[in-house]
Design a protein around this motif. Sequence first.
Motif, PDB file in Angstrom:
ATOM      1  N   SER A 231      47.783  29.692  37.695  1.00 54.06           N
ATOM      2  CA  SER A 231      46.937  30.109  38.817  1.00 54.06           C
ATOM      3  C   SER A 231      47.809  30.374  40.044  1.00 54.06           C
ATOM      4  O   SER A 231      47.387  31.068  40.964  1.00 54.06           O
ATOM      5  N   ILE A 233      50.341  32.195  39.863  1.00 52.96           N
ATOM      6  CA  ILE A 233      50.655  33.625  39.753  1.00 52.96           C
ATOM      7  C   ILE A 233      49.555  34.430  40.439  1.00 52.96           C
ATOM      8  O   ILE A 233      49.826  35.421  41.113  1.00 52.96           O
ATOM      9  N   ALA A 234      48.301  33.970  40.289  1.00 56.01           N
ATOM     10  CA  ALA A 234      47.212  34.629  41.018  1.00 56.01           C
ATOM     11  C   ALA A 234      47.473  34.503  42.513  1.00 56.01           C
ATOM     12  O   ALA A 234      47.265  35.446  43.276  1.00 56.01           O
ATOM     13  N   ASN A 237      50.109  36.985  43.479  1.00 54.97           N
ATOM     14  CA  ASN A 237      49.519  38.323  43.574  1.00 54.97           C
ATOM     15  C   ASN A 237      48.746  38.475  44.884  1.00 54.97           C
ATOM     16  O   ASN A 237      48.813  39.500  45.544  1.00 54.97           O
TER      17      ASN A 237
ATOM     18  N   GLN B 170      42.946  37.787  37.723  1.00 53.89           N
ATOM     19  CA  GLN B 170      44.267  37.187  37.890  1.00 53.89           C
ATOM     20  C   GLN B 170      45.209  38.165  38.587  1.00 53.89           C
ATOM     21  O   GLN B 170      45.912  37.807  39.520  1.00 53.89           O
ATOM     22  N   GLY B 173      44.719  38.519  42.156  1.00 49.86           N
ATOM     23  CA  GLY B 173      44.808  37.277  42.913  1.00 49.86           C
ATOM     24  C   GLY B 173      43.456  36.660  43.230  1.00 49.86           C
ATOM     25  O   GLY B 173      43.346  35.799  44.096  1.00 49.86           O
TER      26      GLY B 173
END
Lengths: 251, 216
Positions: A231, A233-234, A237, B170, B173
């Motif tokens: 998460s 990585i989310a 991003n 994902q 984000g």
Amino acid sequence: MRFKLKVWRQKDPKAKGKLVEYEAIGVSPNTSFLEMLDVVNEGLVARGEEPIAFDSDCREGICGTCSLTINGEAHGPDHPGAACEVYMRRFKDGATIVVEPFRAKPFPLIKDLVVDRSALDRIVQAGGFVAARAGSAPEANSTLIPKHRADRAMEAAACIGCGACAAACPNASAMLFTAAKVSHLAFLPQGQPERTSRVLKMVTAMDAEGFGNCTNTYECEAVCPAEISASLIAKLNREYVIASLRRNAGE
Amino acid sequence: MIVAITGVVLIAFVIGHLLGNLQIFLGPDWVNSYAEHLRALGPLLWAIRIFLLVNLLLHIFYTISLAIENRRARPVHYRKRDYVKATFASRYMAMSGLIVLAFILYHLAHFTVRVTDPRFLLLKADPLNRYDVYSMMVYGFQNIFVSAFYVLGMFLLALHLSHGTSSFFQSLGLNDEKLAPRLAVAGRLLAWLIFVGYTSIPVAVLLHLVKPAQQI
Ligand code: SF4
Ligand code: FES
């Protein structure tokens, strides 16, 4: 216990490597995987052969130096944990065990099982730090950080920089590593001034190293010895999108 | 990011298309008038088609370039490989995507341009002088091979979406530790609901639960 090992041997970066078979005999179930390799190496040296080169340092799962792919899994079968924390009791007596290096283009092989992971250092050098002089430790209550934030930052900071995430990723992507390094500073007040430029620089550095792209298979978090959650990585991003917008808006 | 955004547009289309198709169970009148309404959109219909096409092309272009980069990122492969968590669907997105693409091309030739089945030319207009889409669908699916390829196409589409749907969140984000497992389940559920929805049509036709409205 006894095992048949198939170990990747490669003389130098240019040579062609191959799996070579070795026997490990009379191994105590409570030997660690690396100790077992040490014993095999002693035998090799006694016979006048070149010992198997592999990386290790702390041998207690905190330094991130060991880097073996055991039976096709980065750090071996015992997740979460580093290769140095794997014990031989984890394997069946008589089993064949395949030992390979961490494989990714940005991790050039040096010898046998040793790879050069300085690509990860260069990602951190691109922005994974706080540039201001920190001085001596300030009075604890002068900067208030909610417990939850501090915990999240601590979880992200647990990354030991081993590179298993990239080694296990079907795309050889280092997103989990970069996500951990970007996040632990993004969670804390000290990381705020450079928050925008940091994520942009680190992601650019990561891409420049030649790592692959994340396709959300989450293989990384499954092998991460520090239990870094995908998460993050989310979050990476998210940080990246916001930072790009900010940069385009000229902030 | 572009892959995620174009992907979500395509998912919206897949759902919309399914709702349109399921009207077959409401009888010829529904489907034929639905098709007539779509066609009556005229230039707007073409705008939507072009928009979807551009979306699809961007989705394909960017995923293929990502896949090429990803291959380059590991020039020497593992001799032995074991996955702990990565699902089959997530590892074979390119394969499922390309087969779905082949399916889409065939599907358009079959039902939109109608060049693969000569019987469709024999179809008469329905009583209200509309193209008899209903009978076309039924005759189309009566061919076992057509239906089989359709089911296969839908299976791979579902596989693709079972990973792709939650992946969207994902990649943009829009995800966190608590949401992630729920989104993963929801994405899979949606994908397989879509599969069941779409395949129910050829299955109903093959079981003669849905019969053509006219003889040819
Ligand atoms: S995120 Fe985990 S697997 Fe990746 S480098 Fe850090 S500790 Fe290793
Ligand atoms: S040797 Fe330090 S983590 Fe394994």
